[in-house]
Structures are given as C-alpha cells and as structure tokens.
Motif scaffolding. Structure first.
Motif, short mmCIF file in Angstrom:
data_model
loop_
_atom_site.label_atom_id
_atom_site.label_comp_id
_atom_site.label_asym_id
_atom_site.label_seq_id
_atom_site.Cartn_x
_atom_site.Cartn_y
_atom_site.Cartn_z
N THR A 103 31.04 44.48 44.68
CA THR A 103 31.95 45.31 43.91
C THR A 103 31.59 45.23 42.43
O THR A 103 31.58 44.14 41.85
CB THR A 103 33.41 44.85 44.11
OG1 THR A 103 33.71 44.91 45.51
CG2 THR A 103 34.37 45.74 43.34
N LEU A 104 31.29 46.38 41.85
CA LEU A 104 31.01 46.49 40.43
C LEU A 104 32.31 46.83 39.70
O LEU A 104 33.33 47.10 40.34
CB LEU A 104 29.99 47.61 40.19
CG LEU A 104 28.51 47.25 40.34
CD1 LEU A 104 28.17 46.71 41.70
CD2 LEU A 104 27.65 48.47 40.04
N PRO A 105 32.31 46.84 38.38
CA PRO A 105 33.50 47.27 37.66
C PRO A 105 33.94 48.67 38.11
O PRO A 105 33.11 49.53 38.42
CB PRO A 105 33.04 47.27 36.20
CG PRO A 105 32.02 46.18 36.16
CD PRO A 105 31.28 46.34 37.46
N TYR A 139 36.41 41.26 35.27
CA TYR A 139 37.45 40.94 36.25
C TYR A 139 38.15 39.61 35.97
O TYR A 139 38.94 39.14 36.81
CB TYR A 139 36.87 40.92 37.66
CG TYR A 139 36.60 42.29 38.23
CD1 TYR A 139 37.64 43.16 38.52
CD2 TYR A 139 35.30 42.72 38.51
CE1 TYR A 139 37.41 44.42 39.05
CE2 TYR A 139 35.06 43.97 39.05
CZ TYR A 139 36.11 44.82 39.32
OH TYR A 139 35.88 46.06 39.85
N ASP A 140 37.91 38.98 34.84
CA ASP A 140 38.51 37.67 34.56
C ASP A 140 40.03 37.68 34.67
O ASP A 140 40.64 36.77 35.25
CB ASP A 140 38.10 37.15 33.19
CG ASP A 140 36.68 36.61 33.16
OD1 ASP A 140 36.03 36.53 34.22
OD2 ASP A 140 36.22 36.27 32.06
N GLY A 141 40.68 38.68 34.12
CA GLY A 141 42.14 38.77 34.18
C GLY A 141 42.64 38.87 35.61
O GLY A 141 43.62 38.22 35.99
N LEU A 142 41.96 39.66 36.41
CA LEU A 142 42.33 39.82 37.82
C LEU A 142 42.16 38.52 38.57
O LEU A 142 43.06 38.10 39.31
CB LEU A 142 41.50 40.92 38.47
CG LEU A 142 41.73 41.13 39.97
CD1 LEU A 142 43.15 41.60 40.25
CD2 LEU A 142 40.70 42.11 40.53
N THR A 143 41.04 37.85 38.39
CA THR A 143 40.81 36.62 39.15
C THR A 143 41.75 35.50 38.70
O THR A 143 42.18 34.69 39.53
CB THR A 143 39.33 36.18 39.09
OG1 THR A 143 38.92 36.04 37.73
CG2 THR A 143 38.43 37.18 39.81
N ARG A 144 42.09 35.48 37.42
CA ARG A 144 43.09 34.49 36.96
C ARG A 144 44.43 34.75 37.63
O ARG A 144 45.09 33.83 38.11
CB ARG A 144 43.25 34.55 35.44
CG ARG A 144 42.30 33.65 34.68
CD ARG A 144 42.67 33.48 33.22
NE ARG A 144 42.89 34.72 32.51
CZ ARG A 144 41.94 35.45 31.93
NH1 ARG A 144 40.68 35.06 31.99
NH2 ARG A 144 42.22 36.57 31.29
#
Length: 183
Positions: A103-105, A139-144
């Motif tokens: 999955t890319l941005p 995706y840092d915000g999503l994974t957090r």
C-alpha cells in the motif's frame, strides 16, 4: 515470481513526488520479475505504477469495476484487464489474484483496500503479506492511532504484526519477498 497488488491513489491532482514513487514501485517490481496487480486505472498514482512496471518489461494485471470503465479511466494497455460488476467484487478479485499487497500513500479508496486485505487476513481468509510503504512518515499518524486501538484491546497485537512497514520502495519489496519466502 509473485503477483503483487499495489494499492495507491488515482487522484489527478497529486504532487509529482507521489507519481514518481508509484512509478518507481512498478519499475522495481517488474525488474524483480513480479507481476503488478493494480486497480486497473490509468490516472494518478495508479497509472504511474503500471507505466513504471511496463517501462521495465513487467506484466500488468488491472482489475477495475464497470463504473470506472464507463468513466473512461481504464488502463486499456494492461496485459490483462479484468472488469468486475462493482467495487466490492474488484477487491475480492484483487485478493484472489494476488500473492501479496503493498500500500502506497493514498486516500479513502486506498485505505479501504488496505483495511479490506488486512481484516480478511486477521480472519484467516488469506495469509498474504501486507506491506505499508510509508515514505516521509505519511502513515505515521494512522499507525500511532492504530497502536492506541491495541492498547485499548480493540485490536489484537497479532493483527498489528501482520502489517509490515517500509520507508523505501526497495525495503517494501524486500519485506514482501521475505514474507513470501517465509510462507
């Protein structure tokens, strides 16, 4: 080699760096002998990933619903173009025809595809690798946030372990190949 599905944006208003990332992904997959499975569109990152794969001599398989064919966005240059009745059938065929997913941005459609393959994997519908290509912390915000779901016991830690994360295209493909080899 493997059939690797790439989820990414089809927006026509993206910065060039995202199109370049998609083209690089397609090119690297083809150079390593993999078949590119895509959403069958010819615009945005989706078009760039298939163009990248073809530029390196790769085989492309596009899977697109009839409603998008009707909008004239289908990648008619795909080596194989599968037309489905609707978006739900498209995701089912993508899962069935792919050995792994990168999955890319992307936006809502990309997230929908990611969560579909991830959820079905947690339910043992398939055991196919899922890699999140997260350049520049996209995706840092999503994974957090997903981590907080584990902390609150809404998501099992094992489910989070299924989502492999990479920062570069090479790392994403390496992780995918390693996971496929591990079976």
């Amino acid at each position: 080699m493997a059939a690797i599905c790439v989820f990414c944006a089809s927006s026509t208003t993206l910065e060039q760096r995202w199109l370049d990332l998609a083209a690089e992904t397609g090119r690297v997959l083809a150079q390593r002998g993999h078949t590119l499975v895509s959403g069958g569109g010819r615009v945005g990152m989706m078009g760039a990933v298939t163009d990248g794969a073809r530029s390196a001599g790769g085989h492309t398989l596009g899977i697109i619903p009839q409603c998008l064919v009707d909008l004239e966005v289908a990648d008619q240059d795909s080596a194989e173009l599968v037309i489905t009745d609707d978006m739900a059938a498209r995701k089912t065929v993508m899962i069935d025809r792919s050995d792994a997913f990168i999955t890319l941005p992307g936006g809502l459609g990309t997230l929908d595809e990611l969560f579909e393959v991830w959820t079905t994997s947690t339910l043992d519908v398939h055991r196919k690798p899922i890699v999140l290509l997260d350049p520049d912390g996209f995706y840092d915000g999503l994974t957090r946030w997903l981590g907080t779901l584990v902390d609150q016991k809404f998501v099992r830690p094992a489910a989070m372990d299924m989502l492999l994360t990479a920062r570069t295209v090479a790392e994403a493909v390496d992780l995918t190949e390693s996971a496929l080899a591990a079976g």
